[in-house]
Design a protein around this motif. Structure first.
Motif, PDB file in Angstrom:
ATOM      1  N   ASN A  76       0.874  -1.196   0.054  1.00 21.84           N
ATOM      2  CA  ASN A  76      -0.078  -0.109  -0.036  1.00 21.84           C
ATOM      3  C   ASN A  76       0.769   1.460  -0.001  1.00 21.84           C
ATOM      4  O   ASN A  76       0.616   2.257  -0.960  1.00 21.84           O
ATOM      5  CB  ASN A  76      -0.877   0.096   1.235  1.00 21.84           C
ATOM      6  N   ARG A  77       1.876   1.347   0.866  1.00 19.16           N
ATOM      7  CA  ARG A  77       2.890   2.397   1.125  1.00 19.16           C
ATOM      8  C   ARG A  77       3.459   2.609  -0.258  1.00 19.16           C
ATOM      9  O   ARG A  77       3.602   3.868  -0.826  1.00 19.16           O
ATOM     10  CB  ARG A  77       3.760   2.466   2.157  1.00 19.16           C
TER      11      ARG A  77
ATOM     12  N   ASP B 296       1.245   4.236  -2.879  1.00 11.93           N
ATOM     13  CA  ASP B 296       1.149   5.405  -2.359  1.00 11.93           C
ATOM     14  C   ASP B 296       2.226   6.501  -2.966  1.00 11.93           C
ATOM     15  O   ASP B 296       1.908   7.396  -3.816  1.00 11.93           O
ATOM     16  CB  ASP B 296       1.199   5.716  -1.027  1.00 11.93           C
TER      17      ASP B 296
ATOM     18  N   GLY C 287       1.522   9.857  -3.606  1.00 10.09           N
ATOM     19  CA  GLY C 287       0.730   9.944  -2.695  1.00 10.09           C
ATOM     20  C   GLY C 287      -0.357  10.877  -2.708  1.00 10.09           C
ATOM     21  O   GLY C 287      -0.467  11.836  -3.677  1.00 10.09           O
ATOM     22  N   ASN C 288      -1.591  10.495  -1.965  1.00 11.68           N
ATOM     23  CA  ASN C 288      -2.564  11.274  -2.246  1.00 11.68           C
ATOM     24  C   ASN C 288      -3.357  11.975  -1.059  1.00 11.68           C
ATOM     25  O   ASN C 288      -4.620  11.965  -0.788  1.00 11.68           O
ATOM     26  CB  ASN C 288      -3.776  10.503  -2.995  1.00 11.68           C
ATOM     27  N   ARG C 289      -2.347  12.045  -0.031  1.00  6.75           N
ATOM     28  CA  ARG C 289      -2.797  12.566   1.097  1.00  6.75           C
ATOM     29  C   ARG C 289      -2.290  14.046   1.408  1.00  6.75           C
ATOM     30  O   ARG C 289      -1.361  14.336   0.826  1.00  6.75           O
ATOM     31  CB  ARG C 289      -2.329  11.947   2.286  1.00  6.75           C
TER      32      ARG C 289
END
Lengths: 198, 198
Positions: free
Chosen positions: B187-188, B191, B196-198
């Motif tokens: 998952n990381r 990302d 990254g989508n945060r």
């Protein structure tokens, strides 16, 4: 005379070799602590203690082994492990024909500090001073093992002399009883020779 | 499977060899009691117990040794001797790579009589019956040693199966944790690949 002192235990077993010289002079030859992992099974831990003691007996060739005599402690589980380790140590010594003497903690404390109720710290301080060590032996089990060896060196001549005196006294008593019995027999023989006069 | 049961002690040490057959069939191979004189010193007594156990291990070649686990008794002095003798027995077995298992008196009583609170007489009666002995083993230490061996024969398969099941469960848990960790890493990685989508 060289003595191996052992403060028996499974978690930590203290070992100390001390040479006795003239008078009360004592010298430290070796000191260490064997540890056995708490998650090993009992037999494996005893084997490890035994193997280390055998190694020390081979390396340092002591004339006697002094072991701490355990009476009772707070934790019954610990006492059992201590007693089992002590048994294994005594066995190794006995197999080689070495004398094994058990000393109580208060005998050891009294020998090195002058008081049977001294605490761990006082024992360590006195051991460090008596053996002229550059630093305090650590952990306490190491100091205790050295204290046991010193206690044995200082008590043993007295103990041996006492045992000898007792043996001599017993021998004299035996000879005296034998003489009395012989006299009694002679009297009875005399009685029958004269036909008895009762 | 052949088991040497030992009821450790210095005054009397019970020894019993039992063969386990199909199901719960058990056969007595040998039984005896070693005594060591109370006026001998401790190391000599331990040596005698050790020498006898070594002899029995040589003669009967058991696959395992079952020893009574002592917790506490009325007399602390006796407990110490018992623990020391038990330690010496465990050592002899461990030296040969034999498994040594300690069973508590109540485990032994429960195994042979069905009740952990059975008295000495009930244990002796059941041991005599289970092993089809022509007469009751005597003294009680001899019967206890046989009871220990029977207890071991009957409990060991269950104990081994439990240990195996626990090991398997631990292995599955480990595999599951590894899978979760790998998923988290994937998952990381996903990302960072998408910035990254945060």
């Amino acid at each position: 005379m060289r003595v191996l002192g052992v403060d028996p235990g499974l978690t930590r077993c203290g070992l100390g070799v001390v040479d006795g010289g003239l008078g009360r002079t004592v010298t430290c030859v070796a000191v260490d602590v064997v540890r056995t992992p708490a998650d090993s099974d009992l037999a494996t831990r005893l084997l490890r203690v035994s193997a280390t003691v055998e190694e020390w007996l081979d390396t340092y060739q002591p004339d006697a082994v002094a072991v701490e005599r355990v009476f009772s402690q707070h934790n019954v589980r610990t006492v059992m492990g201590t007693a089992q380790a002590g048994g294994v140590v005594a066995l190794s010594a006995a197999r080689r024909g070495l004398p094994v003497v058990f000393h109580t903690p208060s005998e050891v404390k009294a020998a090195v500090t002058g008081s049977g109720r001294a605490d761990k710290n006082q024992v360590t301080v006195m051991v460090t001073r008596l053996l002229k060590l550059p630093k305090r032996p650590s952990p306490a089990d190491a100091a205790d093992a050295l204290a046991l060896a010193i206690c044995h060196l200082w008590r043993e001549p007295m103990r041996a002399r006492l045992a000898e005196a007792e043996a001599r006294a017993a021998e004299l008593a035996r000879a005296h009883r034998a003489k009395l019995a012989a006299a009694a027999r002679r009297n009875r023989a005399g009685d029958s020779a004269t036909g008895g006069n009762r």
